[in-house]
Design an enzyme around this catalytic site. Structure first.
Site, PDB file in Angstrom:
ATOM      1  N   THR A   1       4.539  -7.977   6.846  1.00  0.00           N
ATOM      2  CA  THR A   1       3.671  -7.104   7.648  1.00  0.00           C
ATOM      3  C   THR A   1       2.525  -7.834   8.356  1.00  0.00           C
ATOM      4  O   THR A   1       1.724  -7.180   9.019  1.00  0.00           O
ATOM      5  CB  THR A   1       3.067  -5.982   6.767  1.00  0.00           C
ATOM      6  OG1 THR A   1       2.380  -6.589   5.674  1.00  0.00           O
ATOM      7  CG2 THR A   1       4.119  -5.035   6.259  1.00  0.00           C
TER       8      THR A   1
ATOM      9  N   GLN B   1       0.810  -1.226   0.000  1.00  0.00           N
ATOM     10  CA  GLN B   1       0.000   0.000   0.000  1.00  0.00           C
ATOM     11  C   GLN B   1       0.843   1.276   0.000  1.00  0.00           C
ATOM     12  O   GLN B   1       0.515   2.234  -0.713  1.00  0.00           O
ATOM     13  CB  GLN B   1      -1.026   0.017   1.139  1.00  0.00           C
ATOM     14  CG  GLN B   1      -0.472  -0.067   2.524  1.00  0.00           C
ATOM     15  CD  GLN B   1      -1.567   0.158   3.571  1.00  0.00           C
ATOM     16  OE1 GLN B   1      -2.575   0.815   3.313  1.00  0.00           O
ATOM     17  NE2 GLN B   1      -1.365  -0.378   4.751  1.00  0.00           N
ATOM     18  N   LEU B   2       1.951   1.282   0.736  1.00  0.00           N
ATOM     19  CA  LEU B   2       2.783   2.486   0.738  1.00  0.00           C
ATOM     20  C   LEU B   2       3.444   2.676  -0.629  1.00  0.00           C
ATOM     21  O   LEU B   2       3.467   3.791  -1.167  1.00  0.00           O
ATOM     22  CB  LEU B   2       3.844   2.398   1.850  1.00  0.00           C
ATOM     23  CG  LEU B   2       4.767   3.599   1.961  1.00  0.00           C
ATOM     24  CD1 LEU B   2       3.995   4.890   2.229  1.00  0.00           C
ATOM     25  CD2 LEU B   2       5.825   3.381   3.057  1.00  0.00           C
TER      26      LEU B   2
ATOM     27  N   LYS C   1      11.254  -6.088  13.079  1.00  0.00           N
ATOM     28  CA  LYS C   1      11.380  -4.716  12.555  1.00  0.00           C
ATOM     29  C   LYS C   1      12.476  -3.968  13.327  1.00  0.00           C
ATOM     30  O   LYS C   1      13.224  -3.177  12.757  1.00  0.00           O
ATOM     31  CB  LYS C   1      10.043  -3.975  12.643  1.00  0.00           C
ATOM     32  CG  LYS C   1       8.960  -4.477  11.703  1.00  0.00           C
ATOM     33  CD  LYS C   1       9.264  -4.273  10.220  1.00  0.00           C
ATOM     34  CE  LYS C   1       9.237  -2.818   9.812  1.00  0.00           C
ATOM     35  NZ  LYS C   1       9.443  -2.662   8.341  1.00  0.00           N
TER      36      LYS C   1
ATOM     37  N   THR D   1       8.076   0.782  12.588  1.00  0.00           N
ATOM     38  CA  THR D   1       6.744   0.692  13.169  1.00  0.00           C
ATOM     39  C   THR D   1       6.686   1.096  14.647  1.00  0.00           C
ATOM     40  O   THR D   1       7.690   0.972  15.370  1.00  0.00           O
ATOM     41  CB  THR D   1       6.249  -0.772  13.033  1.00  0.00           C
ATOM     42  OG1 THR D   1       5.075  -0.951  13.807  1.00  0.00           O
ATOM     43  CG2 THR D   1       7.285  -1.778  13.520  1.00  0.00           C
ATOM     44  N   ASP D   2       5.502   1.519  15.054  1.00  0.00           N
ATOM     45  CA  ASP D   2       5.242   1.789  16.481  1.00  0.00           C
ATOM     46  C   ASP D   2       5.314   0.498  17.309  1.00  0.00           C
ATOM     47  O   ASP D   2       5.437   0.553  18.520  1.00  0.00           O
ATOM     48  CB  ASP D   2       3.860   2.440  16.649  1.00  0.00           C
ATOM     49  CG  ASP D   2       2.731   1.626  16.034  1.00  0.00           C
ATOM     50  OD1 ASP D   2       2.986   0.868  15.076  1.00  0.00           O
ATOM     51  OD2 ASP D   2       1.577   1.732  16.508  1.00  0.00           O
TER      52      ASP D   2
ATOM     53  N   TYR E   1       6.764  -9.702  14.872  1.00  0.00           N
ATOM     54  CA  TYR E   1       6.794  -8.636  13.860  1.00  0.00           C
ATOM     55  C   TYR E   1       7.612  -7.445  14.368  1.00  0.00           C
ATOM     56  O   TYR E   1       8.560  -6.991  13.709  1.00  0.00           O
ATOM     57  CB  TYR E   1       5.365  -8.216  13.493  1.00  0.00           C
ATOM     58  CG  TYR E   1       5.288  -6.927  12.694  1.00  0.00           C
ATOM     59  CD1 TYR E   1       5.675  -6.886  11.358  1.00  0.00           C
ATOM     60  CD2 TYR E   1       4.830  -5.744  13.281  1.00  0.00           C
ATOM     61  CE1 TYR E   1       5.607  -5.697  10.624  1.00  0.00           C
ATOM     62  CE2 TYR E   1       4.750  -4.557  12.561  1.00  0.00           C
ATOM     63  CZ  TYR E   1       5.145  -4.538  11.245  1.00  0.00           C
ATOM     64  OH  TYR E   1       5.085  -3.364  10.532  1.00  0.00           O
TER      65      TYR E   1
ATOM     66  N   ILE F   1      14.222  -8.620  -1.799  1.00  0.00           N
ATOM     67  CA  ILE F   1      15.243  -7.967  -0.962  1.00  0.00           C
ATOM     68  C   ILE F   1      15.996  -8.945  -0.068  1.00  0.00           C
ATOM     69  O   ILE F   1      17.004  -8.581   0.525  1.00  0.00           O
ATOM     70  CB  ILE F   1      14.659  -6.794  -0.121  1.00  0.00           C
ATOM     71  CG1 ILE F   1      13.641  -7.292   0.910  1.00  0.00           C
ATOM     72  CG2 ILE F   1      14.074  -5.712  -1.030  1.00  0.00           C
ATOM     73  CD1 ILE F   1      13.348  -6.253   2.004  1.00  0.00           C
TER      74      ILE F   1
ATOM     75  N   ALA G   1       8.253  -5.303   3.274  1.00  0.00           N
ATOM     76  CA  ALA G   1       8.307  -5.825   4.647  1.00  0.00           C
ATOM     77  C   ALA G   1       7.396  -7.024   4.763  1.00  0.00           C
ATOM     78  O   ALA G   1       6.490  -7.229   3.945  1.00  0.00           O
ATOM     79  CB  ALA G   1       7.859  -4.747   5.636  1.00  0.00           C
TER      80      ALA G   1
HETATM   81  N1  LIG Z   1       0.506  -1.684   7.638  1.00  0.00           N
HETATM   82  C1  LIG Z   1       0.656  -1.101   8.817  1.00  0.00           C
HETATM   83  O1  LIG Z   1      -0.294  -0.935   9.595  1.00  0.00           O
HETATM   84  C2  LIG Z   1       2.009  -0.590   9.227  1.00  0.00           C
HETATM   85  C3  LIG Z   1       2.147   0.042  10.467  1.00  0.00           C
HETATM   86  C4  LIG Z   1       3.403   0.516  10.838  1.00  0.00           C
HETATM   87  C5  LIG Z   1       4.486   0.356   9.996  1.00  0.00           C
HETATM   88  N2  LIG Z   1       4.313  -0.287   8.804  1.00  0.00           N
HETATM   89  C6  LIG Z   1       5.489  -0.439   7.924  1.00  0.00           C
HETATM   90  O2  LIG Z   1       5.258   0.331   6.761  1.00  0.00           O
HETATM   91  C7  LIG Z   1       5.919  -0.265   5.644  1.00  0.00           C
HETATM   92  C8  LIG Z   1       4.933  -0.401   4.487  1.00  0.00           C
HETATM   93  O3  LIG Z   1       3.875  -1.224   4.912  1.00  0.00           O
HETATM   94  P1  LIG Z   1       2.611  -1.547   3.985  1.00  0.00           P
HETATM   95  O4  LIG Z   1       1.410  -1.469   4.853  1.00  0.00           O
HETATM   96  O5  LIG Z   1       2.680  -0.762   2.734  1.00  0.00           O
HETATM   97  O6  LIG Z   1       2.885  -3.089   3.712  1.00  0.00           O
HETATM   98  P2  LIG Z   1       2.216  -4.054   2.626  1.00  0.00           P
HETATM   99  O7  LIG Z   1       1.035  -3.427   1.989  1.00  0.00           O
HETATM  100  O8  LIG Z   1       2.074  -5.361   3.323  1.00  0.00           O
HETATM  101  O9  LIG Z   1       3.374  -4.151   1.540  1.00  0.00           O
HETATM  102  C9  LIG Z   1       4.580  -4.792   1.790  1.00  0.00           C
HETATM  103  C10 LIG Z   1       5.169  -5.174   0.452  1.00  0.00           C
HETATM  104  O10 LIG Z   1       6.426  -5.795   0.710  1.00  0.00           O
HETATM  105  C11 LIG Z   1       6.576  -6.787  -0.299  1.00  0.00           C
HETATM  106  N3  LIG Z   1       7.544  -7.803   0.097  1.00  0.00           N
HETATM  107  C12 LIG Z   1       7.404  -8.802   0.998  1.00  0.00           C
HETATM  108  N4  LIG Z   1       8.514  -9.565   1.008  1.00  0.00           N
HETATM  109  C13 LIG Z   1       9.364  -9.035   0.088  1.00  0.00           C
HETATM  110  C14 LIG Z   1      10.647  -9.368  -0.373  1.00  0.00           C
HETATM  111  N5  LIG Z   1      11.310 -10.447   0.106  1.00  0.00           N
HETATM  112  N6  LIG Z   1      11.225  -8.594  -1.316  1.00  0.00           N
HETATM  113  C15 LIG Z   1      10.565  -7.537  -1.829  1.00  0.00           C
HETATM  114  N7  LIG Z   1       9.339  -7.171  -1.455  1.00  0.00           N
HETATM  115  C16 LIG Z   1       8.749  -7.900  -0.495  1.00  0.00           C
HETATM  116  C17 LIG Z   1       5.188  -7.382  -0.435  1.00  0.00           C
HETATM  117  O11 LIG Z   1       5.090  -8.041  -1.676  1.00  0.00           O
HETATM  118  P3  LIG Z   1       4.119  -9.301  -1.859  1.00  0.00           P
HETATM  119  O12 LIG Z   1       2.738  -8.748  -1.706  1.00  0.00           O
HETATM  120  O13 LIG Z   1       4.437  -9.802  -3.203  1.00  0.00           O
HETATM  121  O14 LIG Z   1       4.479 -10.241  -0.738  1.00  0.00           O
HETATM  122  C18 LIG Z   1       4.312  -6.161  -0.343  1.00  0.00           C
HETATM  123  O15 LIG Z   1       4.029  -5.641  -1.622  1.00  0.00           O
HETATM  124  C19 LIG Z   1       6.483  -1.586   6.156  1.00  0.00           C
HETATM  125  O16 LIG Z   1       7.828  -1.399   6.486  1.00  0.00           O
HETATM  126  C20 LIG Z   1       5.701  -1.852   7.425  1.00  0.00           C
HETATM  127  O17 LIG Z   1       6.425  -2.635   8.351  1.00  0.00           O
HETATM  128  C21 LIG Z   1       3.108  -0.754   8.386  1.00  0.00           C
END
Ligand SMILES: NC(=O)c1ccc[n+]([C@@H]2O[C@H](COP(=O)([O-])OP(=O)(O)OC[C@H]3O[C@@H](n4cnc5c(N)ncnc54)[C@H](OP(=O)(O)O)[C@@H]3O)[C@@H](O)[C@H]2O)c1
Length: 285
Positions: free
Chosen positions: A65, A12-13, A132, A104-105, A128, A40, A63
């Site tokens: 997630t 999503q990001l 992180k 993350t928080d 998780y 990665i 990540a």
């Molecule tokens: N979501 C939350 O509520 C939240 C809260 C705090 C912090 N964060 C942090 O914010 C960041 C963005 O989160 P998001 O919500 O956008 O996450 P997301 O929608 O789950 O997207 C994560 C992406 O990472 C990709 N990924 C997973 N394994 C990988 C690998 N080995 N190599 C390359 N790409 C890989 C996934 O691809 P596939 O779909 O193909 O697996 C997915 O597209 C992350 O660092 C997360 O920890 C998220």
């Protein structure tokens, strides 16, 4: 003009950054790599990409997630969140690239009752958050030029997230219970995307850890209530305690973050979470 690699581009990001780069126009060149394009966890792939691309910045949106699944999937969570972060940080170090790494928080245990600052002691409750946190340490150790941006409760019109789940459930059910004893701040991923792009476009601010979420505080119950109000869903919503809704991973009771450092560094005003939620729901149309 800068050349920027975005990893995990289909999350999503990543999709929010892509949309902003396309719609807002940018003097920079963004290169978006999904997990299929660039894994990665594979250092050989990562370093080859960096050597070829000669990027100025890398925004790591990749990540593991799934907070609950991570509890029984330590190896995969470690591979992506720790080894993946280390690989990117090492490649950034070798190619003089600045790394913007998202954290993350959930690196905090939630025992505080006032907003967490960047220097507060970390103590993650689950796999998780722990992975992180180890990923943050790898970034600090291996990337001389890094920004670690900790964010919370991300949602958007893209991919899977709480807002979209609530809207789906409102269409499927008459009643729903949501936990009302975990407090944090919902963050619109597009607001975070804008800030990341702002960091890149600003004269370098000091490297290090920054907290970024929307303004204000909420429980998951408050968040759900606001989603239903704004989206005009009629559903009978009740608050419940965390103990009444057991999940594999423990979550912090309180994870509001203090944003003074990033506001001061970038001279920005951060939108309130409810205002941003209205924009996100509008973007679903
Ligand atoms: N979501 C939350 O509520 C939240 C809260 C705090 C912090 N964060 C942090 O914010 C960041 C963005 O989160 P998001 O919500 O956008 O996450 P997301 O929608 O789950 O997207 C994560 C992406 O990472 C990709 N990924 C997973 N394994 C990988 C690998 N080995 N190599 C390359 N790409 C890989 C996934 O691809 P596939 O779909 O193909 O697996 C997915 O597209 C992350 O660092 C997360 O920890 C998220």
């Amino acid at each position: 003009m800068s050349k920027i690699l975005v990893t995990g581009a289909n999350g999503q990001l990543g999709q929010c950054i892509k949309e902003l780069a396309l719609t807002k126009g940018t003097k920079n060149t963004y290169i978006f790599k999904s997990s299929a394009d660039l894994n990665i966890t594979e250092y050989a792939q990562v370093i080859a990409e960096f050597m070829l691309g000669q990027f100025d910045f890398c925004i790591n949106c990749a990540a593991y997630t799934n907070v609950d699944k991570a509890e029984s999937d330590l190896d995969n969570a470690t591979n992506v969140n720790v080894i993946g972060a280390k690989n990117l940080a090492t490649a950034c170090g070798k190619t003089n690239t600045t790394l913007l790494h998202i954290s993350t928080d959930f690196v905090f245990d939630g025992t505080k009752d006032s907003p967490y600052v960047e220097t507060d002691i970390t103590s993650a409750l689950g796999v998780y958050g722990q992975t992180k946190l180890l990923g943050e340490n790898e970034v600090i150790k291996n990337a001389p030029k890094y920004y670690i941006i900790r964010t919370s409760w991300l949602y958007s019109e893209y991919a899977h997230n709480f807002m979209k789940t609530m809207i789906r459930l409102a269409n499927e059910r008459d009643a729903l219970s949501v936990v009302s004893d975990q407090t944090g701040t919902p963050t619109y991923a597009k607001d975070l995307a804008e800030v990341l792009m702002h960091i890149i476009n600003t004269n370098p601010i000091a490297y290090g850890i920054y907290h970024y979420s929307n303004e204000g505080i909420a429980t998951w119950f408050d968040f759900a209530k606001a989603i239903f109000e704004i989206n005009n869903n009629t559903i009978n919503l009740s608050p419940i305690a965390t103990e009444a809704y057991p999940l594999p991973a423990k979550r912090p009771k309180y994870s509001v973050m203090d944003k003074s450092k990033i506001k001061q560094a970038l001279q920005i005003k951060i939108p309130d979470w409810k205002e941003s939620l209205k924009s996100a729901i509008k973007a679903l149309d």
